[in-house]
Design a protein around this motif. Structure first.
Motif, PDB file in Angstrom:
ATOM      1  N   THR A 181       9.200  -1.555  -3.317  1.00 24.05           N
ATOM      2  CA  THR A 181       8.626  -0.219  -3.292  1.00 24.05           C
ATOM      3  C   THR A 181       9.713   0.842  -3.184  1.00 24.05           C
ATOM      4  O   THR A 181      10.540   0.781  -2.270  1.00 24.05           O
ATOM      5  CB  THR A 181       7.708  -0.078  -2.065  1.00 24.05           C
ATOM      6  N   PRO A 182       9.761   1.812  -4.093  1.00 23.72           N
ATOM      7  CA  PRO A 182      10.763   2.871  -3.946  1.00 23.72           C
ATOM      8  C   PRO A 182      10.446   3.730  -2.712  1.00 23.72           C
ATOM      9  O   PRO A 182       9.289   3.930  -2.367  1.00 23.72           O
ATOM     10  CB  PRO A 182      10.606   3.701  -5.222  1.00 23.72           C
ATOM     11  N   ALA A 183      11.498   4.215  -2.044  1.00 24.86           N
ATOM     12  CA  ALA A 183      11.298   5.058  -0.864  1.00 24.86           C
ATOM     13  C   ALA A 183      10.668   6.387  -1.259  1.00 24.86           C
ATOM     14  O   ALA A 183      11.049   6.991  -2.252  1.00 24.86           O
ATOM     15  CB  ALA A 183      12.642   5.294  -0.193  1.00 24.86           C
ATOM     16  N   VAL A 184       9.657   6.825  -0.537  1.00 22.20           N
ATOM     17  CA  VAL A 184       9.036   8.132  -0.775  1.00 22.20           C
ATOM     18  C   VAL A 184       9.053   8.870   0.547  1.00 22.20           C
ATOM     19  O   VAL A 184       8.377   8.469   1.483  1.00 22.20           O
ATOM     20  CB  VAL A 184       7.561   7.986  -1.255  1.00 22.20           C
ATOM     21  N   ARG A 185       9.857   9.881   0.653  1.00 19.56           N
ATOM     22  CA  ARG A 185       9.963  10.614   1.923  1.00 19.56           C
ATOM     23  C   ARG A 185       9.045  11.820   1.903  1.00 19.56           C
ATOM     24  O   ARG A 185       8.853  12.414   0.849  1.00 19.56           O
ATOM     25  CB  ARG A 185      11.398  11.072   2.174  1.00 19.56           C
ATOM     26  N   LEU A 236       0.826  -1.217   0.000  1.00 14.10           N
ATOM     27  CA  LEU A 236       0.000   0.000   0.000  1.00 14.10           C
ATOM     28  C   LEU A 236       0.857   1.263   0.000  1.00 14.10           C
ATOM     29  O   LEU A 236       0.466   2.293  -0.550  1.00 14.10           O
ATOM     30  CB  LEU A 236      -0.959  -0.009   1.198  1.00 14.10           C
ATOM     31  N   ALA A 237       2.044   1.173   0.596  1.00 12.49           N
ATOM     32  CA  ALA A 237       2.948   2.332   0.597  1.00 12.49           C
ATOM     33  C   ALA A 237       3.322   2.719  -0.825  1.00 12.49           C
ATOM     34  O   ALA A 237       3.533   3.901  -1.123  1.00 12.49           O
ATOM     35  CB  ALA A 237       4.212   2.009   1.399  1.00 12.49           C
ATOM     36  N   GLY A 238       3.390   1.709  -1.698  1.00 10.43           N
ATOM     37  CA  GLY A 238       3.721   1.985  -3.097  1.00 10.43           C
ATOM     38  C   GLY A 238       2.525   2.434  -3.911  1.00 10.43           C
ATOM     39  O   GLY A 238       2.683   2.962  -5.011  1.00 10.43           O
ATOM     40  N   GLU A 239       1.327   2.191  -3.391  1.00 12.51           N
ATOM     41  CA  GLU A 239       0.113   2.471  -4.174  1.00 12.51           C
ATOM     42  C   GLU A 239      -0.587   3.768  -3.778  1.00 12.51           C
ATOM     43  O   GLU A 239      -1.331   4.342  -4.557  1.00 12.51           O
ATOM     44  CB  GLU A 239      -0.885   1.315  -4.016  1.00 12.51           C
ATOM     45  N   ARG A 240      -0.410   4.180  -2.523  1.00 12.18           N
ATOM     46  CA  ARG A 240      -1.189   5.326  -2.022  1.00 12.18           C
ATOM     47  C   ARG A 240      -0.272   6.349  -1.367  1.00 12.18           C
ATOM     48  O   ARG A 240       0.712   5.980  -0.740  1.00 12.18           O
ATOM     49  CB  ARG A 240      -2.200   4.855  -0.962  1.00 12.18           C
ATOM     50  N   GLU A 241      -0.691   7.592  -1.460  1.00 12.17           N
ATOM     51  CA  GLU A 241       0.088   8.645  -0.837  1.00 12.17           C
ATOM     52  C   GLU A 241      -0.066   8.587   0.689  1.00 12.17           C
ATOM     53  O   GLU A 241       0.910   8.660   1.435  1.00 12.17           O
ATOM     54  CB  GLU A 241      -0.341  10.026  -1.383  1.00 12.17           C
ATOM     55  N   THR A 242      -1.321   8.456   1.130  1.00 14.10           N
ATOM     56  CA  THR A 242      -1.546   8.316   2.575  1.00 14.10           C
ATOM     57  C   THR A 242      -2.394   7.073   2.836  1.00 14.10           C
ATOM     58  O   THR A 242      -3.077   6.570   1.943  1.00 14.10           O
ATOM     59  CB  THR A 242      -2.299   9.536   3.170  1.00 14.10           C
ATOM     60  N   LEU A 243      -2.338   6.645   4.074  1.00 15.86           N
ATOM     61  CA  LEU A 243      -2.981   5.386   4.457  1.00 15.86           C
ATOM     62  C   LEU A 243      -3.632   5.597   5.814  1.00 15.86           C
ATOM     63  O   LEU A 243      -3.070   6.271   6.669  1.00 15.86           O
ATOM     64  CB  LEU A 243      -1.853   4.363   4.594  1.00 15.86           C
ATOM     65  N   THR A 244      -4.811   5.028   5.992  1.00 18.29           N
ATOM     66  CA  THR A 244      -5.486   5.149   7.285  1.00 18.29           C
ATOM     67  C   THR A 244      -5.526   3.771   7.931  1.00 18.29           C
ATOM     68  O   THR A 244      -6.010   2.822   7.320  1.00 18.29           O
ATOM     69  CB  THR A 244      -6.918   5.678   7.087  1.00 18.29           C
ATOM     70  N   VAL A 245      -4.989   3.673   9.139  1.00 17.91           N
ATOM     71  CA  VAL A 245      -4.857   2.367   9.802  1.00 17.91           C
ATOM     72  C   VAL A 245      -5.368   2.476  11.243  1.00 17.91           C
ATOM     73  O   VAL A 245      -5.132   3.496  11.919  1.00 17.91           O
ATOM     74  CB  VAL A 245      -3.381   1.893   9.781  1.00 17.91           C
ATOM     75  N   VAL A 246      -6.032   1.419  11.677  1.00 16.22           N
ATOM     76  CA  VAL A 246      -6.670   1.410  13.003  1.00 16.22           C
ATOM     77  C   VAL A 246      -5.653   1.691  14.126  1.00 16.22           C
ATOM     78  O   VAL A 246      -4.618   1.042  14.211  1.00 16.22           O
ATOM     79  CB  VAL A 246      -7.353   0.043  13.227  1.00 16.22           C
ATOM     80  N   ASP A 247      -6.020   2.652  14.966  1.00 16.19           N
ATOM     81  CA  ASP A 247      -5.086   3.094  16.011  1.00 16.19           C
ATOM     82  C   ASP A 247      -5.656   2.895  17.417  1.00 16.19           C
ATOM     83  O   ASP A 247      -5.141   3.462  18.379  1.00 16.19           O
ATOM     84  CB  ASP A 247      -4.766   4.585  15.770  1.00 16.19           C
ATOM     85  N   LEU A 266      10.847   0.838   5.188  1.00 15.20           N
ATOM     86  CA  LEU A 266      10.880   1.064   3.743  1.00 15.20           C
ATOM     87  C   LEU A 266      11.685   2.304   3.374  1.00 15.20           C
ATOM     88  O   LEU A 266      11.968   2.537   2.201  1.00 15.20           O
ATOM     89  CB  LEU A 266       9.450   1.307   3.237  1.00 15.20           C
ATOM     90  N   GLY A 267      11.949   3.142   4.373  1.00 14.59           N
ATOM     91  CA  GLY A 267      12.546   4.444   4.079  1.00 14.59           C
ATOM     92  C   GLY A 267      11.489   5.447   3.652  1.00 14.59           C
ATOM     93  O   GLY A 267      11.802   6.484   3.057  1.00 14.59           O
ATOM     94  N   ALA A 268      10.238   5.156   3.924  1.00 21.86           N
ATOM     95  CA  ALA A 268       9.137   6.069   3.596  1.00 21.86           C
ATOM     96  C   ALA A 268       8.751   6.855   4.845  1.00 21.86           C
ATOM     97  O   ALA A 268       9.069   6.454   5.966  1.00 21.86           O
ATOM     98  CB  ALA A 268       7.945   5.272   3.077  1.00 21.86           C
ATOM     99  N   ASP A 269       8.052   7.949   4.656  1.00 22.11           N
ATOM    100  CA  ASP A 269       7.689   8.816   5.782  1.00 22.11           C
ATOM    101  C   ASP A 269       6.542   8.190   6.593  1.00 22.11           C
ATOM    102  O   ASP A 269       5.429   8.062   6.080  1.00 22.11           O
ATOM    103  CB  ASP A 269       7.253  10.180   5.224  1.00 22.11           C
TER     104      ASP A 269
END
Ligand SMILES: NC(=O)c1ccc[n+]([C@@H]2O[C@H](COP(=O)([O-])OP(=O)(O)OC[C@H]3O[C@@H](n4cnc5c(N)ncnc54)[C@H](OP(=O)(O)O)[C@@H]3O)[C@@H](O)[C@H]2O)c1
Length: 308
Positions: free
Chosen positions: A304-308, A182-193, A243-246
């Motif tokens: 997935t490429p890193a997106v910071r 999902l990190a590679g498919e979407r800019e933001t993600l909503t996950v149960v907290d 992943l090196g993603a934000d």
């Protein structure tokens, strides 16, 4: 002997035992369907005769784990009952007949997720569940696992039931893989907290179960998960970090905002006290384990490429 050897935990159990030159008889599902009582009796009988001493330990890693399907599809619910409730009793009865021990794996889902009644942690928060806290599964999968525990206990074999939670590993679909995709498919993600638990790397759990199998810990139920507590959102942020993603791209939501067919326990935290009191080494902190898991299984993170 390992049943369910093709699953996440089963794969790591077999790998570890072979690395340690421990003789292991391993059955994937096509090789041994644990719901087939005659096949179970033949397999356990042949294996235990070969072992011939108290070293014979059966590790049952087989389970029906499609939690939502079991909730919504009556055929799946019947399959879950056969695999998770009835079959562990068949395995334990065969172990009893052939003087083998059984280590059976169960789940946090046997609890309703409201937390142990009347107890708080030293910091004032909710305490982790202890093995003898009352169970009361909220969904079909959890009820089948609860019945499996009872049937193992009734079979008169020397047994351990080990409850674990939030398992992921190098084999099969899991939360880590899904978040990485999902990190590679979407800019933001909503996950149960607002659901709390302890991610558990199957390789660490496998090492713990092997140590238990070699120990002289008294029979009964134990809890074993990765160390520490997080939420699914916290777990997802850690995957992004690997992943090196934000991690800030993962936003928290409530269970209500992300309804699923099967109810999830809000509080899945299992206390490690029973495990360490039995003289077994605590599983390492979950965050540290995740870093090791992705080093051993880079494919967990996909490409997935890193997106910071
Ligand atoms: N995953 C989690 O988050 C989690 C959490 C708490 C507890 N647990 C427990 O941990 C244990 C290991 O789970 P896991 O994560 O390794 O699950 P998994 O990857 O789904 O592995 C389960 C294995 O059991 C096999 N199996 C299913 N029905 C069988 C049958 N009738 N006879 C023989 N094998 C059969 C499956 O084969 P197929 O794939 O061919 O169906 C699969 O290889 C289970 O007891 C599970 O309930 C898991």
């Amino acid at each position: 002997m390992v049943t369910g050897a093709g699953g996440a935990l089963g794969t790591d159990l077999v790998r570890l035992l072979r690395e340690q030159d421990e003789p292991v008889t391993a059955y994937t599902r096509p090789e041994l369907d644990i719901t087939d009582g005659d096949a179970v009796e033949r397999a356990v009988g042949a294996w235990a005769a070969g072992e011939g001493d108290e070293r014979a330990v059966l590790l049952n890693a087989a389970a029906f784990t499609a939690v939502d399907l079991a909730e919504t599809d009556p055929e799946a619910a019947r399959a879950a009952h056969a695999v998770n409730a009835v079959a562990p009793g068949l395995l334990a009865a065969a172990c009893a007949r052939h003087a083998a021990r059984i280590v059976h794996v169960s789940t946090d889902y046997v609890f309703d997720g409201a937390g142990p009644r009347g107890r708080t942690a030293p910091d004032g928060g909710a305490a982790g569940y202890e093995p003898d806290d009352p169970t009361g599964a909220a969904g079909v999968y959890g009820r089948t696992k609860e019945e499996g525990e009872q049937r193992v206990g009734e079979a008169a074999a020397a047994h351990h039931v080990v409850r674990t939670a939030w398992v992921y590993g190098g084999t099969g679909a899991n939360f880590v893989r899904t978040m990485a995709r999902l990190a590679g498919e979407r800019e933001t993600l909503t996950v149960v907290d607002d659901q709390y638990g302890s991610p558990t790397w199957s390789a660490d759990l496998a090492a713990g179960l092997v140590a238990l199998g070699r120990s002289d810990a008294a029979p009964g139920t134990l809890h074993a998960t990765g160390g520490g507590v997080t939420t699914w959102c916290g777990f997802a942020r850690a995957v992004f970090d690997e992943l090196g993603a934000d991690p800030a791209r993962v936003q928290g939501c409530t269970t209500e905002q992300f309804p699923r067919p099967a109810p999830r326990p809000a509080w899945s935290v299992l206390s490690p006290a029973s495990w360490t009191a039995a003289g077994l080494p605590a599983l390492r902190p979950w965050r540290e384990a995740l870093a090791s898991a992705v080093r051993r299984h880079p494919d967990l993170l996909g490409h997935t490429p890193a997106v910071r």
